[in-house]
Design an enzyme around this catalytic site. Sequence first.
Site, PDB file in Angstrom:
ATOM      1  N   GLY A  15       0.892  -1.369   0.106  1.00 22.55           N
ATOM      2  CA  GLY A  15       0.172   0.003   0.022  1.00 22.55           C
ATOM      3  C   GLY A  15       0.849   1.292  -0.167  1.00 22.55           C
ATOM      4  O   GLY A  15       0.368   2.317   0.448  1.00 22.55           O
ATOM      5  N   LYS A  16       1.999   0.967  -0.557  1.00 19.52           N
ATOM      6  CA  LYS A  16       2.987   2.354  -0.574  1.00 19.52           C
ATOM      7  C   LYS A  16       2.618   3.293  -1.460  1.00 19.52           C
ATOM      8  O   LYS A  16       2.566   4.470  -0.996  1.00 19.52           O
ATOM      9  CB  LYS A  16       4.316   1.755  -1.165  1.00 19.52           C
ATOM     10  CG  LYS A  16       5.006   0.816  -0.384  1.00 19.52           C
ATOM     11  CD  LYS A  16       6.334   0.338  -1.150  1.00 19.52           C
ATOM     12  CE  LYS A  16       6.117  -0.641  -2.522  1.00 19.52           C
ATOM     13  NZ  LYS A  16       5.325  -1.879  -2.280  1.00 19.52           N
ATOM     14  N   GLY A  17       1.988   3.227  -2.402  1.00 17.99           N
ATOM     15  CA  GLY A  17       1.327   4.304  -3.295  1.00 17.99           C
ATOM     16  C   GLY A  17       0.272   4.907  -2.504  1.00 17.99           C
ATOM     17  O   GLY A  17       0.350   6.281  -2.598  1.00 17.99           O
ATOM     18  N   ASN A  38       7.705  -3.164 -12.860  1.00 19.18           N
ATOM     19  CA  ASN A  38       7.299  -4.407 -12.216  1.00 19.18           C
ATOM     20  C   ASN A  38       6.328  -3.796 -10.970  1.00 19.18           C
ATOM     21  O   ASN A  38       5.594  -4.520 -10.559  1.00 19.18           O
ATOM     22  CB  ASN A  38       8.349  -5.136 -11.532  1.00 19.18           C
ATOM     23  CG  ASN A  38       9.628  -4.354 -10.844  1.00 19.18           C
ATOM     24  OD1 ASN A  38       9.566  -3.260 -11.101  1.00 19.18           O
ATOM     25  ND2 ASN A  38      10.549  -5.036 -10.311  1.00 19.18           N
ATOM     26  N   GLY A  40       3.590  -1.608  -9.098  1.00 17.42           N
ATOM     27  CA  GLY A  40       1.961  -1.168  -9.364  1.00 17.42           C
ATOM     28  C   GLY A  40       1.698  -0.522  -8.372  1.00 17.42           C
ATOM     29  O   GLY A  40       1.326  -1.036  -7.206  1.00 17.42           O
ATOM     30  N   HIS A  41       1.701   0.990  -7.962  1.00 16.60           N
ATOM     31  CA  HIS A  41       1.265   1.454  -6.950  1.00 16.60           C
ATOM     32  C   HIS A  41      -0.184   2.218  -6.974  1.00 16.60           C
ATOM     33  O   HIS A  41      -0.271   2.999  -7.973  1.00 16.60           O
ATOM     34  CB  HIS A  41       2.537   2.865  -6.598  1.00 16.60           C
ATOM     35  CG  HIS A  41       3.637   2.094  -6.115  1.00 16.60           C
ATOM     36  ND1 HIS A  41       4.684   2.784  -5.868  1.00 16.60           N
ATOM     37  CD2 HIS A  41       4.120   0.936  -6.074  1.00 16.60           C
ATOM     38  CE1 HIS A  41       5.875   1.959  -5.564  1.00 16.60           C
ATOM     39  NE2 HIS A  41       5.412   0.755  -6.065  1.00 16.60           N
ATOM     40  N   ARG A 143      27.462  -3.920 -17.420  1.00 17.88           N
ATOM     41  CA  ARG A 143      28.154  -2.739 -18.205  1.00 17.88           C
ATOM     42  C   ARG A 143      27.898  -2.793 -19.497  1.00 17.88           C
ATOM     43  O   ARG A 143      28.774  -2.496 -20.422  1.00 17.88           O
ATOM     44  CB  ARG A 143      29.657  -2.787 -17.763  1.00 17.88           C
ATOM     45  CG  ARG A 143      30.053  -2.286 -16.448  1.00 17.88           C
ATOM     46  CD  ARG A 143      31.149  -2.527 -15.852  1.00 17.88           C
ATOM     47  NE  ARG A 143      31.289  -4.243 -15.847  1.00 17.88           N
ATOM     48  CZ  ARG A 143      32.307  -5.252 -15.507  1.00 17.88           C
ATOM     49  NH1 ARG A 143      33.483  -4.115 -15.076  1.00 17.88           N
ATOM     50  NH2 ARG A 143      32.608  -6.268 -15.722  1.00 17.88           N
ATOM     51  N   GLN A 222       8.541  -2.548  -4.716  1.00 16.81           N
ATOM     52  CA  GLN A 222       8.479  -3.861  -3.966  1.00 16.81           C
ATOM     53  C   GLN A 222       8.772  -3.861  -2.702  1.00 16.81           C
ATOM     54  O   GLN A 222       8.178  -3.054  -2.252  1.00 16.81           O
ATOM     55  CB  GLN A 222      10.054  -4.526  -4.684  1.00 16.81           C
ATOM     56  CG  GLN A 222       9.726  -4.943  -6.231  1.00 16.81           C
ATOM     57  CD  GLN A 222       9.901  -3.730  -7.186  1.00 16.81           C
ATOM     58  OE1 GLN A 222      10.969  -3.176  -7.044  1.00 16.81           O
ATOM     59  NE2 GLN A 222       9.168  -3.355  -8.212  1.00 16.81           N
ATOM     60  N   GLY A 300      -2.384  -8.346 -12.505  1.00 15.62           N
ATOM     61  CA  GLY A 300      -3.792  -9.089 -12.309  1.00 15.62           C
ATOM     62  C   GLY A 300      -3.663 -10.553 -11.703  1.00 15.62           C
ATOM     63  O   GLY A 300      -4.616 -10.837 -11.259  1.00 15.62           O
ATOM     64  N   ARG A 301      -2.488 -10.868 -11.371  1.00 14.60           N
ATOM     65  CA  ARG A 301      -2.493 -12.288 -10.779  1.00 14.60           C
ATOM     66  C   ARG A 301      -2.932 -12.372  -9.215  1.00 14.60           C
ATOM     67  O   ARG A 301      -3.011 -11.318  -8.487  1.00 14.60           O
ATOM     68  CB  ARG A 301      -0.838 -12.734 -10.454  1.00 14.60           C
ATOM     69  CG  ARG A 301      -0.327 -13.028 -11.946  1.00 14.60           C
ATOM     70  CD  ARG A 301       0.930 -13.574 -11.898  1.00 14.60           C
ATOM     71  NE  ARG A 301       1.965 -12.415 -11.241  1.00 14.60           N
ATOM     72  CZ  ARG A 301       3.025 -12.416 -11.131  1.00 14.60           C
ATOM     73  NH1 ARG A 301       3.901 -13.746 -11.212  1.00 14.60           N
ATOM     74  NH2 ARG A 301       4.135 -11.464 -10.669  1.00 14.60           N
ATOM     75  N   LYS A 329      -4.398  -1.945   5.250  1.00 15.94           N
ATOM     76  CA  LYS A 329      -5.525  -2.812   5.196  1.00 15.94           C
ATOM     77  C   LYS A 329      -6.100  -3.466   6.497  1.00 15.94           C
ATOM     78  O   LYS A 329      -6.209  -4.605   6.523  1.00 15.94           O
ATOM     79  CB  LYS A 329      -4.811  -3.919   4.296  1.00 15.94           C
ATOM     80  CG  LYS A 329      -4.454  -3.324   2.909  1.00 15.94           C
ATOM     81  CD  LYS A 329      -4.579  -4.329   1.819  1.00 15.94           C
ATOM     82  CE  LYS A 329      -5.472  -4.279   0.915  1.00 15.94           C
ATOM     83  NZ  LYS A 329      -5.282  -4.818  -0.337  1.00 15.94           N
ATOM     84  N   SER A 409      -4.035   2.454   8.052  1.00 19.37           N
ATOM     85  CA  SER A 409      -4.851   2.687   6.888  1.00 19.37           C
ATOM     86  C   SER A 409      -5.870   1.696   6.868  1.00 19.37           C
ATOM     87  O   SER A 409      -5.649   0.467   7.135  1.00 19.37           O
ATOM     88  CB  SER A 409      -4.025   2.461   5.471  1.00 19.37           C
ATOM     89  OG  SER A 409      -4.811   2.470   4.550  1.00 19.37           O
TER      90      SER A 409
END
Length: 420
Positions: A15-17, A38, A40-41, A143, A222, A300-301, A329, A409
């Site tokens: 829930g970082k976003g 990778n 999704g926030h 590199r 992440q 969406g998984r 949550k 939250s």
Amino acid sequence: MKINVLLGLQWGDEGKGKIVDVFASQYSVIARFQGGPNAGHSLEFDNVKHILHNIPSGVFHERILNIIGNGVVIDPVILRQEVEELQEKGININSNLLISRRAHLILPTHRILDAASEAAKGKSKIGSTLKGIGPTYMDKTGRNGLRVGDIEDTNFMEKYEFLKNKHKTLLNQYDYDYELEEEEKKWFEAIELMKTFRFVDSEHKINQLMAEGKTILAEGAQGTLLDIDFGSYPYVTSSNTICAGACIGLGVSPKNVGNVYGVFKAYCTRVGSGPFPTELTNEEGKQLQQQGNEYGATTGRPRRCGWLDLPALRYAIMLNGVTELLMTKADVLSKFKKIKVCTGYKINGEKIDYLPYDQHQIEEPIYQEFKGWDKDISEIGNFDDLPESFKKYIKFIEDQTGVPIKLISNGPDRKHLIEK
Ligand code: GDP
Ligand code: IMO
Ligand code: MG
């Protein structure tokens, strides 16, 4: 002015976003320091949900400067999609997004290599988001990478072709069909859009902003348990997700880090493969998944769900030097009659209270059981109005971790928030 860091303490999606969006009003600058699409926030306000991947979660505040730091890997195609989606919502971010010249570019062939490598792993696949993260960071440390600054170089095309051909040779080792032409076309169109943004030496910019006394929040992606060094390797991502990653990914000295905000869910989730000591494969797990709407914001998984794991949380707090805990949550646990918290594990018949090197060896978690609160807490705004059994749960976590929980939250929207 020191920078504050906000990051995830579990396996991502804490829930970082949402929390960055809530904190944003207190900051002048929000900066991403690692990871890439990778991530999704999700942020929610005025009954609309927004999901960001490459772009920092401060973009909904006009006066905030958003920086994509050197430690991030960028897919121009996904960045373009995000920019266009924001434009459709009437938000133009051209003037308040800066991109580090040192950030690496995800090429179409990086994504294809990610997919080919995962397919070749069969049952032992990482469960990657398939955004090309691993191959891009491999080229960075090897590199060979292509950076944002290269776009400004006259021989950008030559550099691109060289790396692409290298990838094509690598792809010959896999039995994997791919189509590149259309993907490349989209990629170059997206590069043109990227050129409309300001590329900067972000390490200079950030240090200058700090010297000017600007408030800066570094936004992690992440979670700590997916860190390349400290996560359950090889089932991890390819960057340092911990607080130290903010120093590397922004060019900030460790002595200039102030508060470290650790975000954690009131329970645990994990998406992708790898050990998950408290995972529930029963009805309770399904209930957490349904009530928490636990489906990945990027892929969406369905997310795997389980009880809160305190040894894992303590490990994450230790690695990051967390100064304040933020729990998300909490509302999802409302309907449970009983709530369990893992306080240790059984290995070879013995009890341990720390997260071990080989988590596959864990025979079973040791739980402490709590009475549920059997009441919807999503509309509560004051800590004092929360049920006593919920307060006990909070106190227990604070005692077990030694870190105060400053914010709770209790819903996805900006307004669902309880200060303590
Ligand atoms: P992130 O990657 O850490 O930013 O987290 P994600 O956005 O991937 O996943 C968190 C999900 O939980 C999103 O769908 C949020 O809208 C939602 N969410 C965040 N905080 C809360 C909360 O307190 N309660 C509930 N019910 N949902 C929340
Ligand atoms: P946010 O920032 C949850 C997981 C993947 C996989 C592993 C490696 O939204 O919290 P990768 O694509 O990096 O090669 O995948 O890491 N993963 C995440 N899980 N939230 C994330 O980001 C994630 N980013 C990667 O599912 O198990
Ligand atoms: Mg997420």
